[in-house]
Enzyme design. Structure first.
Site, short mmCIF file in Angstrom:
data_model
loop_
_atom_site.label_atom_id
_atom_site.label_comp_id
_atom_site.label_asym_id
_atom_site.label_seq_id
_atom_site.Cartn_x
_atom_site.Cartn_y
_atom_site.Cartn_z
N ASP A 368 0.93 -1.04 -0.12
CA ASP A 368 0.04 -0.05 -0.05
C ASP A 368 0.97 1.14 0.17
O ASP A 368 2.10 1.19 0.21
CB ASP A 368 -0.98 -0.01 1.34
N GLU A 371 2.58 4.74 -4.42
CA GLU A 371 2.36 5.72 -5.32
C GLU A 371 3.94 6.19 -5.74
O GLU A 371 4.05 6.72 -6.87
CB GLU A 371 1.55 6.87 -5.19
N ASP A 446 -9.00 3.87 -1.92
CA ASP A 446 -10.03 4.45 -0.97
C ASP A 446 -11.40 4.83 -1.66
O ASP A 446 -11.52 6.18 -1.83
CB ASP A 446 -9.25 5.50 -0.23
#
Length: 756
Positions: A368, A371, A446
């Site tokens: 997670d 990015e 999300d």
């Protein structure tokens, strides 16, 4: 003079200069599978490709460069005009124009794919940005319905015009911007990107051609396609055990339980909270006794803590962005450094850490915040100016930004495989770039718990799938905010058909275990979970098609019905493989659902009602109803005996027990996979269904002689579901076989198809 042999004859010219031909010096490569690549000379090695680029011989005649193979003739002018011709017929035209591709679009042209996007599946008329972004916005408690970009960057699109579908890729992990209007302007911030063109002419052809270049996806274990339960906020191991007991008491199938960042020691990756999760080992042992797997989260942001051995090793080894004087951003642990995954030495170090951590009782890894997210960095990420190894070619994060998660996924898979060399690795990633499919699946991040989010989730998932990422899903019920019981039930029904199927919610949202939404939703969820467990062998078969052919598991309706104009307008309809079509309810309070079925014969597997398309169907949709259909030609593998109440509650028991056959005019083939739930050992049969001269023939063959070794004797129930008439007789090897009871899976009072 040099001579090329082109499809229309010989072309003579001089060898092209090494520099300075055209706006950007372009090399031409002919791709395995039948496509063409146009690559600016000096472009670094591709991350997306699984096979190396090879430049084709070329000649220059009268100021035009020519390159040919047995099918294609490529011409490039000094001004950068490019044509790809098949014989005398141009199939593609474009221009390399000041560092971007400029491609004219016909009036009827449709553009689909381009990865993870909000909105409709049609990308024409939009400007798209490819830059991996932690898309959480406080105002929406997640990403907003119109946001672009999101977490993943997949610059891969399907172009449909004149009844022909082709594929395009611009292969640069640097930030890209596409403007898609009367023409397509495809620009990357590091200059003209390599352009890959796949000739089609069908979506399935594009997938096979792309698969030959980008390589196959990782083969997920069977349990990866089961139902997963997660939450950010389970306070301790006893809270997780309570959830586990909730599934056991209901005898519901559960593939795995997930541990979010609250299970860490101060948000340090590779650690466990020594107090709240001091009983984790006994918990993991109990999960494994019931064949329930354990997956834990891993963030790249490492807490800057001189007392923590992982941090000291990262700094001393120079494994972080910034080297031994690391750049410090901030994520959940506070001040944090970020590994330079573009360096092979860092990937080895990370893989070793993963292997030790996973080998201590975990079965899979969830990566997670990759990015990479940085709460204090420019634009929510680390600075583009940071130097990186670049996999041996020094560069900066401006080039590596979108590729960062890919490099992390590669290292994480290596660690899981080192811990369990006899298993298929399970890794899920939030971010990524082209080629991520070779290491991991992805979910939509999300997602707020709203009806608008649910509506955009269907085209978002199919957009990811047709862009080359087969293992995709969303957090059922949404991740943020409080889902209503109705919203949760409808999201369960959509998720039933997505390859990755997980319930997950944020720490400030309501709990999202299905039984927390009331008795009606609990009963609906139980039916959905049992049906998912029953269909698990079908998901494994479709995953095999993704591995061997590049076929998307989940797909839009037009994928297999590109000739049907109505199919292109139905973004809210999902197709699972070539034969299952689902019309989930995506609007609040809906009591009916309407869709247009494409040409062919269609069967409702619940009511046994049939239709001949094209036809528009409207069905009642009380909360427990999910319209789904089987098309003629279907071969459906099940782990139950036609009754989801008989579905196994343990994923390891989900072997093929029954098969639905829906004979059609055209022959059909599906792979029957026998696999352990861990997925490393399996055998593969090919099953064929042919209808001719009033007879239906179903045969089973070994895909290869070595597969015979994995075969084992078993009893299989066949349900033959003709949409027009009942079979007069069923024989096996010429001998009649007996009919068996095959109750309707939902309502025993309904008429059922016969079974043998």
């Amino acid at each position: 003079m040099t001579t090329l042999l082109c499809p229309e004859g010989r072309v003579e010219g001089v060898a092209p200069p090494s520099v300075g031909f055209g706006v950007d010096r372009l090399d031409v490569g002919f791709l395995p599978g039948g496509g063409v690549e146009l690559r600016p000379r000096g472009t670094r090695t591709s991350l997306a490709r699984a096979v190396p680029f090879e430049a084709s011989p070329a000649v220059v005649r009268d100021g035009v460069l020519h390159a040919c193979d047995a099918r294609w003739h490529i011409t490039i002018t000094e001004g950068g005009e490019v044509a790809i011709s098949e014989g005398p017929t141009p199939r593609w035209r474009g221009r390399a124009d000041a560092g971007r591709w400029r491609i004219p679009l016909a009036e009827d042209a449709s553009l689909r794919g381009a990865g993870e996007r909000t909105g409709s599946g049609e990308r024409r008329g939009r400007t798209l940005r490819f830059r991996n972004t932690d898309a959480f916005q406080t105002a929406c408690q997640g990403w907003c319905p119109e946001d672009d970009p999101l977490y993943l960057s997949l610059p891969s699109v399907l172009h449909a015009s004149g009844g022909v579908v082709t594929g395009w890729i611009t292969d640069s992990p640097a930030t890209q911007t596409w403007t898609l209007d009367d023409e397509a302007l495809l620009a990357a911030e590091d200059g003209l990107a390599p352009f890959l063109w796949f000739p089609g002419p069908t979506p399935a052809d594009v997938a096979r051609q792309r698969h030959a270049v980008l390589g196959p996806p990782v083969r997920w274990p069977a349990w990866g396609f089961g139902w997963h339960q997660s939450r950010w906020g389970w306070a301790d191991d006893e809270a997780v055990r309570d959830v586990y007991d909730g599934y056991r008491s209901r005898d519901w199938p559960l593939a795995s339980l997930w541990f979010d960042i609250q299970a860490m020691d101060g948000f340090r990756s590779f650690t466990w909270d020594p107090v709240a999760f001091d009983g984790r080992r006994a918990l993991l042992d109990d999960l494994h006794r019931d064949d329930v797997r354990a997956v834990a989260i891993l963030d790249p942001g490492l807490k800057a803590d001189e007392a923590w051995p992982v941090w000291r090793d990262a700094v001393d080894g120079g494994y972080l962005l910034g080297g031994t004087s690391p750049y410090l951003g901030a994520v959940w642990p506070g001040p944090s450094g970020f590994p330079d995954f573009t360096a092979e030495s860092t990937r080895r170090w990370w893989a070793d850490a993963v292997a030790g951590w996973v080998g201590d009782g975990l079965d899979g890894v969830w990566i997670d915040m990759n990015e990479p997210s940085d709460f204090v960095g420019p634009g929510g990420s680390v600075p583009d100016s940071l130097a990186v190894d670049g996999d041996g070619v020094a560069t900066t994060m401006a080039w590596a930004h979108n590729a960062y998660a890919n490099f992390e996924a590669v290292a994480t898979v290596q660690g899981v495989q080192a811990a369990y060399p006899d298993r298929s690795p399970f890794v899920l990633s939030r971010a990524g770039y082209l080629g991520l499919h070779r290491s991991a699946g992805a979910w939509t991040g999300d997602a707020p718990s709203t009806w608008a989010t649910l509506a955009t989730t269907a085209p978002m998932l199919t957009g990811l799938s047709v862009s080359g990422l087969p293992y995709v899903g969303s957090d059922v019920g949404g991740y943020c905010c409080d889902a209503s019981p109705e919203l949760f039930a409808r999201w369960m029904q959509l998720g039933l058909f997505s390859p990755f199927f997980r319930g997950h919610s944020a720490t400030n949202a309501r709990r999202a275990e299905p039984w927390t939404f009331g008795d009606e939703v609990e009963a609906i969820a139980g039916e959905v979970l049992r049906l998912r467990a029953a269909l698990l062998p079908t998901f494994v078969s479709l995953a095999d098609a993704a591995v061997t052919e590049g076929a998307p598991m989940l797909r839009p309706l037009w994928w297999d019905h590109a000739e049907d104009a109505a199919a292109w307008t139905q973004d809210d309809v999902l197709a699972l493989g070539p034969w299952i079509v689902a019309a989930p309810v995506l609007t609040e309070g809906a009591t009916t659902r309407t869709l247009t079925l494409p040409p062919g014969r269609w069967l409702d597997p619940v009511s046994a009602q049939s239709w001949t398309g094209p036809t528009t169907v409207t069905l009642p949709t009380p909360l427990g109803a999910l319209p789904w259909f089987l098309s003629e030609g279907a071969i459906l593998f099940r782990a139950d005996r036609f009754d989801p109440a008989d579905a196994p509650s343990r994923v390891d028991d989900a072997e093929v027990a029954s098969i639905d056959l829906v004979p059609g005019i055209a022959p059909s083939t599906a792979a029957w996979i026998d696999t352990t739930a861990a997925g490393a050992a399996f055998s593969r049969r090919l099953t064929h269904l042919v209808a001719a001269d009033g007879a239906i023939t179903w045969t089973v063959d070994a895909a290869s002689p070595s597969d015979l070794e994995g075969w084992k004797a078993r009893t299989i129930d066949l349900r033959i579901r003709p949409v027009d008439a009942r079979p007069a007789a069923v024989t096996l090897g010429g001998a009649a076989i007996a009919e068996v009871d095959a109750p309707d899976p939902f309502d025993p009072s309904l008429p059922t198809a016969p079974a043998w």
